[in-house]
Write a protein that holds these residues in place. Structure first.
Motif, PDB file in Angstrom:
ATOM      1  N   LEU A 268      86.766  32.748  13.729  1.00  0.00           N
ATOM      2  CA  LEU A 268      86.668  31.303  13.939  1.00  0.00           C
ATOM      3  C   LEU A 268      85.240  30.896  14.267  1.00  0.00           C
ATOM      4  O   LEU A 268      84.753  29.863  13.799  1.00  0.00           O
ATOM      5  CB  LEU A 268      87.598  30.887  15.080  1.00  0.00           C
ATOM      6  CG  LEU A 268      89.085  30.757  14.747  1.00  0.00           C
ATOM      7  CD1 LEU A 268      89.895  30.519  16.010  1.00  0.00           C
ATOM      8  CD2 LEU A 268      89.320  29.619  13.745  1.00  0.00           C
ATOM      9  N   LEU A 269      84.557  31.721  15.057  1.00  0.00           N
ATOM     10  CA  LEU A 269      83.171  31.434  15.405  1.00  0.00           C
ATOM     11  C   LEU A 269      82.309  31.399  14.153  1.00  0.00           C
ATOM     12  O   LEU A 269      81.515  30.468  13.949  1.00  0.00           O
ATOM     13  CB  LEU A 269      82.643  32.495  16.378  1.00  0.00           C
ATOM     14  CG  LEU A 269      81.178  32.354  16.795  1.00  0.00           C
ATOM     15  CD1 LEU A 269      80.964  31.082  17.585  1.00  0.00           C
ATOM     16  CD2 LEU A 269      80.726  33.564  17.606  1.00  0.00           C
ATOM     17  N   ASP A 270      82.440  32.403  13.298  1.00  0.00           N
ATOM     18  CA  ASP A 270      81.663  32.457  12.050  1.00  0.00           C
ATOM     19  C   ASP A 270      81.967  31.245  11.176  1.00  0.00           C
ATOM     20  O   ASP A 270      81.067  30.667  10.542  1.00  0.00           O
ATOM     21  CB  ASP A 270      81.985  33.744  11.293  1.00  0.00           C
ATOM     22  CG  ASP A 270      81.476  34.982  12.014  1.00  0.00           C
ATOM     23  OD1 ASP A 270      80.579  34.833  12.865  1.00  0.00           O
ATOM     24  OD2 ASP A 270      81.979  36.088  11.735  1.00  0.00           O
ATOM     25  N   LYS A 271      83.234  30.856  11.149  1.00  0.00           N
ATOM     26  CA  LYS A 271      83.652  29.706  10.327  1.00  0.00           C
ATOM     27  C   LYS A 271      82.961  28.434  10.797  1.00  0.00           C
ATOM     28  O   LYS A 271      82.431  27.659   9.982  1.00  0.00           O
ATOM     29  CB  LYS A 271      85.166  29.553  10.427  1.00  0.00           C
ATOM     30  CG  LYS A 271      85.699  28.317   9.709  1.00  0.00           C
ATOM     31  CD  LYS A 271      87.203  28.191   9.919  1.00  0.00           C
ATOM     32  CE  LYS A 271      87.725  26.885   9.312  1.00  0.00           C
ATOM     33  NZ  LYS A 271      89.194  26.737   9.524  1.00  0.00           N
ATOM     34  N   TYR A 272      82.933  28.229  12.131  1.00  0.00           N
ATOM     35  CA  TYR A 272      82.350  26.998  12.645  1.00  0.00           C
ATOM     36  C   TYR A 272      80.822  27.025  12.613  1.00  0.00           C
ATOM     37  O   TYR A 272      80.182  25.971  12.543  1.00  0.00           O
ATOM     38  CB  TYR A 272      82.870  26.726  14.048  1.00  0.00           C
ATOM     39  CG  TYR A 272      84.293  26.188  14.036  1.00  0.00           C
ATOM     40  CD1 TYR A 272      84.552  24.901  13.543  1.00  0.00           C
ATOM     41  CD2 TYR A 272      85.345  26.949  14.484  1.00  0.00           C
ATOM     42  CE1 TYR A 272      85.842  24.406  13.501  1.00  0.00           C
ATOM     43  CE2 TYR A 272      86.649  26.469  14.448  1.00  0.00           C
ATOM     44  CZ  TYR A 272      86.886  25.195  13.951  1.00  0.00           C
ATOM     45  OH  TYR A 272      88.170  24.711  13.900  1.00  0.00           O
ATOM     46  N   ILE A 273      80.227  28.208  12.669  1.00  0.00           N
ATOM     47  CA  ILE A 273      78.775  28.295  12.498  1.00  0.00           C
ATOM     48  C   ILE A 273      78.398  27.797  11.105  1.00  0.00           C
ATOM     49  O   ILE A 273      77.469  26.986  10.935  1.00  0.00           O
ATOM     50  CB  ILE A 273      78.288  29.747  12.705  1.00  0.00           C
ATOM     51  CG1 ILE A 273      78.332  30.135  14.196  1.00  0.00           C
ATOM     52  CG2 ILE A 273      76.848  29.911  12.177  1.00  0.00           C
ATOM     53  CD1 ILE A 273      78.021  31.584  14.470  1.00  0.00           C
ATOM     54  N   LYS A 274      79.136  28.285  10.089  1.00  0.00           N
ATOM     55  CA  LYS A 274      78.861  27.845   8.696  1.00  0.00           C
ATOM     56  C   LYS A 274      79.111  26.367   8.526  1.00  0.00           C
ATOM     57  O   LYS A 274      78.367  25.668   7.832  1.00  0.00           O
ATOM     58  CB  LYS A 274      79.745  28.647   7.744  1.00  0.00           C
ATOM     59  CG  LYS A 274      79.356  30.119   7.618  1.00  0.00           C
ATOM     60  CD  LYS A 274      80.271  30.858   6.666  1.00  0.00           C
ATOM     61  CE  LYS A 274      79.872  32.337   6.589  1.00  0.00           C
ATOM     62  NZ  LYS A 274      80.790  33.092   5.679  1.00  0.00           N
ATOM     63  N   LYS A 275      80.177  25.880   9.173  1.00  0.00           N
ATOM     64  CA  LYS A 275      80.508  24.469   9.065  1.00  0.00           C
ATOM     65  C   LYS A 275      79.394  23.588   9.619  1.00  0.00           C
ATOM     66  O   LYS A 275      79.002  22.595   8.995  1.00  0.00           O
ATOM     67  CB  LYS A 275      81.819  24.198   9.803  1.00  0.00           C
ATOM     68  CG  LYS A 275      82.319  22.761   9.651  1.00  0.00           C
ATOM     69  CD  LYS A 275      83.664  22.578  10.326  1.00  0.00           C
ATOM     70  CE  LYS A 275      84.162  21.142  10.160  1.00  0.00           C
ATOM     71  NZ  LYS A 275      85.490  20.956  10.800  1.00  0.00           N
ATOM     72  N   LEU A 276      78.877  23.968  10.794  1.00  0.00           N
ATOM     73  CA  LEU A 276      77.815  23.176  11.403  1.00  0.00           C
ATOM     74  C   LEU A 276      76.503  23.308  10.614  1.00  0.00           C
ATOM     75  O   LEU A 276      75.747  22.328  10.503  1.00  0.00           O
ATOM     76  CB  LEU A 276      77.593  23.639  12.849  1.00  0.00           C
ATOM     77  CG  LEU A 276      78.681  23.218  13.855  1.00  0.00           C
ATOM     78  CD1 LEU A 276      78.442  23.878  15.206  1.00  0.00           C
ATOM     79  CD2 LEU A 276      78.715  21.699  14.010  1.00  0.00           C
ATOM     80  N   GLU A 277      76.241  24.485  10.070  1.00  0.00           N
ATOM     81  CA  GLU A 277      75.016  24.677   9.281  1.00  0.00           C
ATOM     82  C   GLU A 277      75.033  23.876   7.997  1.00  0.00           C
ATOM     83  O   GLU A 277      73.983  23.485   7.485  1.00  0.00           O
ATOM     84  CB  GLU A 277      74.844  26.178   8.963  1.00  0.00           C
ATOM     85  CG  GLU A 277      74.423  27.015  10.151  1.00  0.00           C
ATOM     86  CD  GLU A 277      74.324  28.494   9.808  1.00  0.00           C
ATOM     87  OE1 GLU A 277      73.670  29.228  10.580  1.00  0.00           O
ATOM     88  OE2 GLU A 277      74.914  28.933   8.788  1.00  0.00           O
ATOM     89  N   ASN A 278      76.219  23.582   7.490  1.00  0.00           N
ATOM     90  CA  ASN A 278      76.347  22.856   6.223  1.00  0.00           C
ATOM     91  C   ASN A 278      76.476  21.348   6.403  1.00  0.00           C
ATOM     92  O   ASN A 278      76.633  20.616   5.416  1.00  0.00           O
ATOM     93  CB  ASN A 278      77.548  23.376   5.443  1.00  0.00           C
ATOM     94  CG  ASN A 278      77.325  24.795   4.955  1.00  0.00           C
ATOM     95  OD1 ASN A 278      76.209  25.201   4.665  1.00  0.00           O
ATOM     96  ND2 ASN A 278      78.412  25.567   4.856  1.00  0.00           N
ATOM     97  N   GLU A 279      76.440  20.874   7.628  1.00  0.00           N
ATOM     98  CA  GLU A 279      76.540  19.412   7.853  1.00  0.00           C
ATOM     99  C   GLU A 279      75.301  18.692   7.308  1.00  0.00           C
ATOM    100  O   GLU A 279      74.186  19.198   7.441  1.00  0.00           O
ATOM    101  CB  GLU A 279      76.676  19.137   9.347  1.00  0.00           C
ATOM    102  CG  GLU A 279      78.087  19.329   9.877  1.00  0.00           C
ATOM    103  CD  GLU A 279      78.229  18.863  11.322  1.00  0.00           C
ATOM    104  OE1 GLU A 279      77.213  18.425  11.898  1.00  0.00           O
ATOM    105  OE2 GLU A 279      79.341  18.943  11.878  1.00  0.00           O
TER     106      GLU A 279
END
Length: 279
Positions: A268-279
């Motif tokens: 989940l952490l990796d998922k949200y890191i990518k999500k925030l990086e792609n904003e």
């Protein structure tokens, strides 16, 4: 610095007068304050942060001394630099009427640390074997009341130790002359009047009785699991350095670690890191 020199042995009795109240370090106050203690405090802060994050162990620090020996100043400088979220300070005065209705150790429970905390007791359960002895407050009790209380205190601290809470105890050993100088400084400076109490001078009359009570306390309650350390309290910054180094040693033995994220939480952490990086 050989910290064992300040540790009260649990295998033999000591004579308090053989321990120095000063090691001639007062002249080095500025050097210790500016160059030696700050990096030690930074190391202590890092270890304390890990202790707080891990939430597995706790530490209870007991500060005991006669008036004006430097307990408050040690708290103000060293411990106030730690993460407030993992720090707890409790001061104990004379027992209230409600306290007197309970067993004498009951009120100390409020000062105990939670897991992940360093809890500091400014005075402590040891008042019940010091002030009570000096002022003959237990004259109606049985003859071996103090031996019984020493045993009960040792058992209480062993219980904490066995449940993951280290008890570390500092006795501020100050000379009568140094106390006189510090009390006069408070009395003559209007900005320090708030620190002064008439009772400080009254209690000074019982200096010798206090020294006997302190020595008896140290000899009966310094244990392998919860040792006493005697500080040369005339040297204020040298004493703060000793406290800091001993606290570091205690924390290094506990060896706290930052918790690691794994499994589902890591994904989940990796998922949200990518999500925030792609904003």
């Amino acid at each position: 610095m050989k910290l064992s020199n300040y540790k009260v042995p649990c295998t033999k009795n000591i004579k308090l007068k053989k321990y120095k109240t000063s090691e001639g370090k007062k002249k080095d106050n500025q050097e210790i304050k500016e160059n030696i203690v700050p990096p030690l405090v930074e190391k202590l802060k890092d270890l304390h942060l890990k202790l707080n994050a891990q939430e597995e162990n706790g530490i209870m620090v007991v500060l005991q001394a006669i008036d004006a020996a430097g307990k408050d100043e040690a708290i103000s400088y060293i411990f106030s630099n730690l993460n407030a979220q993992g720090l707890k300070v409790t001061s104990f005065g004379k027992p209230t009427e409600e306290d007197k209705k309970q067993d004498y150790l009951r009120r100390i429970h409020a000062g105990e640390p939670n897991r992940g905390e360093v809890a500091i007791l400014n005075r402590s359960h040891y008042e019940d074997v010091i002030a009570t002895k000096v002022h003959n407050l237990l004259v109606d009790e049985h003859d071996d009341i103090f031996e019984q209380r020493y045993r009960q205190i040792n058992d209480y601290e062993r219980y904490l130790h066995e449940n993951g809470f280290t008890v570390i105890k500092f006795f501020f050993h100050m000379s009568k002359k140094e106390q006189r100088d510090r009390l006069l400084s408070r009395m003559k400076n209007p900005d320090k009047h708030w620190e002064f109490s008439i009772s400080d001078v009254e209690e000074r009359k019982k200096w010798n009785q206090y020294q006997i009570a302190f020595e008896d306390m140290l000899n009966n309650t310094s244990t392998r699991h919860s040792p006493w350390y005697i500080l040369p309290a005339d040297d204020e910054w040298h004493s703060r350095r000793i406290i800091t180094e001993i606290m570091i040693k205690v924390l290094e033995k506990i060896d706290p670690k930052f918790p690691k994220i794994s499994g589902k939480d890591k994904k989940l952490l990796d998922k949200y890191i990518k999500k925030l990086e792609n904003e």
